[in-house]
Design a protein around this motif. Sequence first.
Motif, PDB file in Angstrom:
ATOM      1  N   ARG A   1       0.842  -1.210   0.000  1.00 18.91           N
ATOM      2  CA  ARG A   1       0.000   0.000   0.000  1.00 18.91           C
ATOM      3  C   ARG A   1       0.872   1.252   0.000  1.00 18.91           C
ATOM      4  O   ARG A   1       0.565   2.232  -0.698  1.00 18.91           O
ATOM      5  CB  ARG A   1      -0.936  -0.014   1.209  1.00 18.91           C
ATOM      6  N   ALA A   2       1.955   1.240   0.773  1.00 15.10           N
ATOM      7  CA  ALA A   2       2.851   2.396   0.810  1.00 15.10           C
ATOM      8  C   ALA A   2       3.460   2.656  -0.570  1.00 15.10           C
ATOM      9  O   ALA A   2       3.598   3.806  -0.990  1.00 15.10           O
ATOM     10  CB  ALA A   2       3.949   2.183   1.847  1.00 15.10           C
ATOM     11  N   LEU A   3       3.819   1.588  -1.283  1.00 12.95           N
ATOM     12  CA  LEU A   3       4.349   1.751  -2.635  1.00 12.95           C
ATOM     13  C   LEU A   3       3.329   2.408  -3.559  1.00 12.95           C
ATOM     14  O   LEU A   3       3.669   3.257  -4.375  1.00 12.95           O
ATOM     15  CB  LEU A   3       4.761   0.399  -3.215  1.00 12.95           C
ATOM     16  N   GLU A   4       2.059   2.003  -3.436  1.00  8.53           N
ATOM     17  CA  GLU A   4       1.003   2.633  -4.239  1.00  8.53           C
ATOM     18  C   GLU A   4       0.925   4.122  -3.938  1.00  8.53           C
ATOM     19  O   GLU A   4       0.785   4.946  -4.847  1.00  8.53           O
ATOM     20  CB  GLU A   4      -0.351   1.994  -3.933  1.00  8.53           C
ATOM     21  N   LEU A   5       0.998   4.469  -2.660  1.00  8.35           N
ATOM     22  CA  LEU A   5       0.892   5.877  -2.257  1.00  8.35           C
ATOM     23  C   LEU A   5       2.107   6.685  -2.692  1.00  8.35           C
ATOM     24  O   LEU A   5       1.989   7.848  -3.072  1.00  8.35           O
ATOM     25  CB  LEU A   5       0.713   5.966  -0.734  1.00  8.35           C
ATOM     26  N   LEU A   6       3.292   6.081  -2.631  1.00  7.81           N
ATOM     27  CA  LEU A   6       4.518   6.790  -2.996  1.00  7.81           C
ATOM     28  C   LEU A   6       4.638   7.018  -4.497  1.00  7.81           C
ATOM     29  O   LEU A   6       5.138   8.054  -4.940  1.00  7.81           O
ATOM     30  CB  LEU A   6       5.738   6.001  -2.519  1.00  7.81           C
ATOM     31  N   GLY A   7       4.215   6.033  -5.278  1.00  9.75           N
ATOM     32  CA  GLY A   7       4.363   6.154  -6.724  1.00  9.75           C
ATOM     33  C   GLY A   7       5.817   6.387  -7.107  1.00  9.75           C
ATOM     34  O   GLY A   7       6.726   5.693  -6.662  1.00  9.75           O
ATOM     35  N   ARG A   8       6.064   7.416  -7.911  1.00 10.09           N
ATOM     36  CA  ARG A   8       7.412   7.699  -8.412  1.00 10.09           C
ATOM     37  C   ARG A   8       8.351   8.259  -7.349  1.00 10.09           C
ATOM     38  O   ARG A   8       9.546   8.404  -7.609  1.00 10.09           O
ATOM     39  CB  ARG A   8       7.342   8.682  -9.569  1.00 10.09           C
ATOM     40  N   GLU A   9       7.809   8.591  -6.186  1.00 13.85           N
ATOM     41  CA  GLU A   9       8.673   9.131  -5.127  1.00 13.85           C
ATOM     42  C   GLU A   9       9.471   8.047  -4.415  1.00 13.85           C
ATOM     43  O   GLU A   9      10.340   8.353  -3.599  1.00 13.85           O
ATOM     44  CB  GLU A   9       7.846   9.916  -4.107  1.00 13.85           C
ATOM     45  N   SER A  10       9.157   6.789  -4.683  1.00  9.13           N
ATOM     46  CA  SER A  10       9.883   5.706  -4.014  1.00  9.13           C
ATOM     47  C   SER A  10      11.250   5.516  -4.643  1.00  9.13           C
ATOM     48  O   SER A  10      11.401   5.524  -5.866  1.00  9.13           O
ATOM     49  CB  SER A  10       9.105   4.394  -4.109  1.00  9.13           C
ATOM     50  N   GLY A  11      12.251   5.321  -3.778  1.00  9.98           N
ATOM     51  CA  GLY A  11      13.562   4.904  -4.239  1.00  9.98           C
ATOM     52  C   GLY A  11      13.577   3.393  -4.386  1.00  9.98           C
ATOM     53  O   GLY A  11      12.530   2.752  -4.492  1.00  9.98           O
ATOM     54  N   ALA A  12      14.761   2.820  -4.357  1.00  7.73           N
ATOM     55  CA  ALA A  12      14.907   1.374  -4.529  1.00  7.73           C
ATOM     56  C   ALA A  12      14.253   0.625  -3.362  1.00  7.73           C
ATOM     57  O   ALA A  12      14.285   1.080  -2.223  1.00  7.73           O
ATOM     58  CB  ALA A  12      16.389   1.025  -4.620  1.00  7.73           C
ATOM     59  N   VAL A  13      13.651  -0.531  -3.683  1.00  8.84           N
ATOM     60  CA  VAL A  13      12.964  -1.340  -2.671  1.00  8.84           C
ATOM     61  C   VAL A  13      13.323  -2.802  -2.876  1.00  8.84           C
ATOM     62  O   VAL A  13      13.239  -3.327  -3.987  1.00  8.84           O
ATOM     63  CB  VAL A  13      11.435  -1.173  -2.759  1.00  8.84           C
TER      64      VAL A  13
END
Length: 199
Positions: free
Chosen positions: A37-49
Amino acid sequence: MTTRDLPWTPPNTEDVEPLPVGRWWDAVSAPAAVGDRALELLGRESGAVIQDGLYGKLYWLIGVDTARSWCLRRVRVLAALADETTLLGVPPAAWTADHHSYWRVPLGPGRYLTDIRPLHEALAQAVSEVLGPAPEIRQLCYRCQLPTDEPTPVAMEHSGSVGGVTIYACPKHAAHYPGPLRPHTLTSASRTRQEGRPG
């Protein structure tokens, strides 16, 4: 900038390599449902996971000593400690979803460390949505029968004559109940354990 130009790149090995946090980065771990869910909310703001399918966790790489004060249910900040080394298993850069540990969001230019402000906001919202409201008091874990400061509601016990009772689990045992709270009928044996009597 190429991947080679980044301050750090994943090991060029054939297996997961345990690397110390606090040297190039710290890491933030979350259970898979919260992390998704956090990845969905972050979208392009996420760095490497990194996704670890074996233990059901997602890991974001963040700046060293940037999130030690965080306090989110079932979210852990992995940072260097004074008296011991904390390791994170890092998969080779080429590993994809056909491995138990892989780069869910690949490392690359513009996708290295995640900014902690949007990450904290996304994880806080994900925790609220996925885990529901935090209980106001300590609860007993249904499995180990020990009190926990981080109880996660995992099921509702229903019977024919009384209303539902929420069943809680500690972070370790909540992993056995992925997904949202759902109705649950205890067997007589598990009800006996819940009440503290031998089965």
